[in-house]
Enzyme design. Structure first.
Site, PDB file in Angstrom:
ATOM      1  N   LYS A  38       0.497  -1.085   0.110  1.00 39.87           N
ATOM      2  CA  LYS A  38      -0.203  -0.435   0.191  1.00 39.87           C
ATOM      3  C   LYS A  38       0.725   1.343   0.030  1.00 39.87           C
ATOM      4  O   LYS A  38       2.217   1.106   0.064  1.00 39.87           O
ATOM      5  CB  LYS A  38      -1.066   0.004   0.842  1.00 39.87           C
ATOM      6  N   ARG A 136      -9.118   1.371  16.235  1.00 46.00           N
ATOM      7  CA  ARG A 136      -9.069   1.839  14.490  1.00 46.00           C
ATOM      8  C   ARG A 136     -10.607   0.961  13.718  1.00 46.00           C
ATOM      9  O   ARG A 136     -11.640   0.995  14.191  1.00 46.00           O
ATOM     10  CB  ARG A 136      -8.463   2.435  13.604  1.00 46.00           C
ATOM     11  N   TYR A 274      14.319  31.633   1.205  1.00 45.99           N
ATOM     12  CA  TYR A 274      12.613  32.408   1.631  1.00 45.99           C
ATOM     13  C   TYR A 274      12.728  33.045   3.321  1.00 45.99           C
ATOM     14  O   TYR A 274      13.189  31.585   3.880  1.00 45.99           O
ATOM     15  CB  TYR A 274      11.352  31.682   2.082  1.00 45.99           C
ATOM     16  N   MET A 322       9.110  24.849  -2.022  1.00 45.55           N
ATOM     17  CA  MET A 322       7.984  24.189  -2.644  1.00 45.55           C
ATOM     18  C   MET A 322       8.648  23.377  -4.021  1.00 45.55           C
ATOM     19  O   MET A 322       8.562  21.587  -3.690  1.00 45.55           O
ATOM     20  CB  MET A 322       7.130  24.484  -3.740  1.00 45.55           C
TER      21      MET A 322
HETATM   22  C1  LIG Z   1      -3.819  -3.875   8.021  1.00 43.59           C
HETATM   23  C2  LIG Z   1      -2.605  -3.357   8.250  1.00 43.59           C
HETATM   24  N1  LIG Z   1      -1.318  -4.914   7.907  1.00 43.59           N
HETATM   25  C3  LIG Z   1      -0.296  -4.806   8.068  1.00 43.59           C
HETATM   26  C4  LIG Z   1       0.187  -3.852   8.157  1.00 43.59           C
HETATM   27  C5  LIG Z   1       2.053  -3.272   8.091  1.00 43.59           C
HETATM   28  O1  LIG Z   1       2.590  -3.191   9.102  1.00 43.59           O
HETATM   29  P1  LIG Z   1       4.307  -2.967   8.972  1.00 43.59           P
HETATM   30  O2  LIG Z   1       4.845  -2.094   8.247  1.00 43.59           O
HETATM   31  O3  LIG Z   1       4.658  -2.606  10.742  1.00 43.59           O
HETATM   32  O4  LIG Z   1       5.078  -4.097   8.958  1.00 43.59           O
HETATM   33  C6  LIG Z   1      -0.079  -2.260   8.383  1.00 43.59           C
HETATM   34  C7  LIG Z   1       1.199  -0.658   8.237  1.00 43.59           C
HETATM   35  O5  LIG Z   1       0.362   0.258   8.320  1.00 43.59           O
HETATM   36  C8  LIG Z   1      -1.923  -2.849   8.669  1.00 43.59           C
HETATM   37  O6  LIG Z   1      -2.032  -1.449   8.226  1.00 43.59           O
END
Ligand SMILES: Cc1ncc(COP(=O)(O)O)c(C=O)c1O
Length: 381
Positions: A38, A136, A274, A322
């Site tokens: 991700k 969460r 700046y 920037m």
């Molecule tokens: C749901 C979930 N699983 C796994 C991970 C992986 O975590 P890490 O990068 O600490 O291994 C994350 C990271 O934020 C996560 O949100």
């Protein structure tokens, strides 16, 4: 090829494979290995990293959003992909069509999926997200059984997995809260199994848990930061030593480079950038580097960090703008226009680490690498 770029990110394929091998070894034969790709693979470039991850032993890929999942499918990645974040109700059909696994914790989503599957004559694999104490996403413990039951009764809905996520496994060497969460997770699994559920895939282990607690693996680990060669935290490293485990040898995968746009000599007393926040105290040679906070180089690093030129530290002078930073190269002989600058990574004997920049900014290495602008080319080396 990099001659064409103002800046670029190099991905060290060997280092990535090296890290993947270690997590593959930890997962062993009993647990699946999900590589978290991700957030543009934590800033490393989602598509190339996803391919490398599968080539080097990942069984599954993890993404946050539907868009990321679809993007992987469009690139012909056919492996199991788990979406760990929220998918809007009116886009659930795309997830079903894309054969993506979904993390679920809202009944509305489950009901909508049921009607989509009925209409399309398709099925979808679901992973229950259990609220064990992170507060969460997640289903409260008392509701998990009836939630699972609703899925069990839904034609086309396959209850493939159950998951949870640790709140502070990285933040401390006291892992009592993690143990509490693990206990909650185990209890809910026991309750489901006693009620006749046989959920094939159970997972709650992130990198820190994978390194420190084999008992949290169940049958899949979801590793992110570690596969990119970064430790989740100092506390994780320390916990490893306290447990008398040999720490993994993780190799940072990413090097962020840019090219000098201009060299200029300025007199003592010149005010740089700046806000005129830096005043030179000697005749100074400055180099202008076309990288700024738009690219993910934080303004908080103004007058604080350094970059590497020819393996030598060149301090930032003035504010990060920037699109530009200005560095002092007075003490580095022979620097010229278009020479390479290392913003993060190793250069000769020196290195600028994501951890170092994170400490200057009061943040974590995750944020440093993830926010590198996705538009910057990622190059596998
Ligand atoms: C749901 C979930 N699983 C796994 C991970 C992986 O975590 P890490 O990068 O600490 O291994 C994350 C990271 O934020 C996560 O949100």
């Amino acid at each position: 090829m990099t001659q064409n770029f103002l800046q670029w990110v190099e991905i060290d394929q060997k280092a990535f494979s090296h890290n993947m091998r270690q997590f593959r070894r930890l997962a062993g034969k009993k647990s699946l290995l999900l590589a978290m790709v991700k957030a543009n693979a934590y800033g490393h470039g989602m598509i190339p990293i996803a391919r490398l991850a599968i080539e080097t032993g990942a069984d599954w890929l993890g993404v946050h959003s539907l868009e990321e999942g679809i993007c992987l499918r469009r690139e012909s990645l056919t492996c199991p992909i788990l979406v760990s974040g929220y998918v809007p109700l009116n886009r659930l059909e795309e997830a079903v069509e894309g054969g993506l696994r979904l993390t679920v914790y809202n009944r509305e989503s489950v009901r909508k999926l049921k009607s989509i599957c009925r209409r399309l004559g398709k099925s979808v694999r679901l992973h229950l997200k259990v609220e064990t104490g992170t507060y969460r996403q997640g289903i409260p413990l008392r509701n998990v059984f009836s939630f699972a039951d609703e899925i069990r009764k839904g034609k086309g809905l396959i209850l493939e997995g159950i998951s949870s996520h640790f709140a502070n496994i990285e933040d401390t060497t006291d892992h009592s809260y993690a143990r509490y969460q693990k206990k909650n997770f185990q209890e809910v699994i026991d309750e489901l199994e006693a009620g006749g559920f046989d959920i094939p895939i159970k997972h709650m282990s992130c990198t820190a848990a994978a390194i420190l607690f084999p008992e949290t693996y169940f049958n899949m680990i979801r590793t992110g930061i570690g596969i990119y060669g970064l430790w989740p935290s100092k506390e994780t490293y320390l916990s490893c030593l306290l447990q008398k485990r040999r720490p993994l040898s993780l190799k940072p995968v990413l090097t962020w480079k840019a090219r000098i746009a201009q060299i200029k000599k300025v007199p003592s007393g010149s005010l740089i950038g700046y806000g005129c926040t830096y005043k030179t105290t000697r005749k100074t040679t400055l180099a202008v580097v076309p990288v700024g906070y738009y690219d993910g180089y934080s303004r908080r690093l103004s007058n604080q960090s350094y970059v590497l030129v020819k393996g030598i530290r060149a301090p930032l002078r003035g504010r990060v703008a920037m699109d530009f930073i200005v560095i002092d190269v007075t003490d580095i002989p022979g620097v010229k226009q278009e020479d390479e600058v290392v913003l993060i990574g190793r250069n000769g004997e020196e290195a600028v680490t994501a951890d170092f920049l994170a400490s200057l900014e009061g943040t974590i290495n995750y944020e440093i690498v993830t926010r590198i602008n996705p538009g910057i080319p990622r190059i596998i080396v």
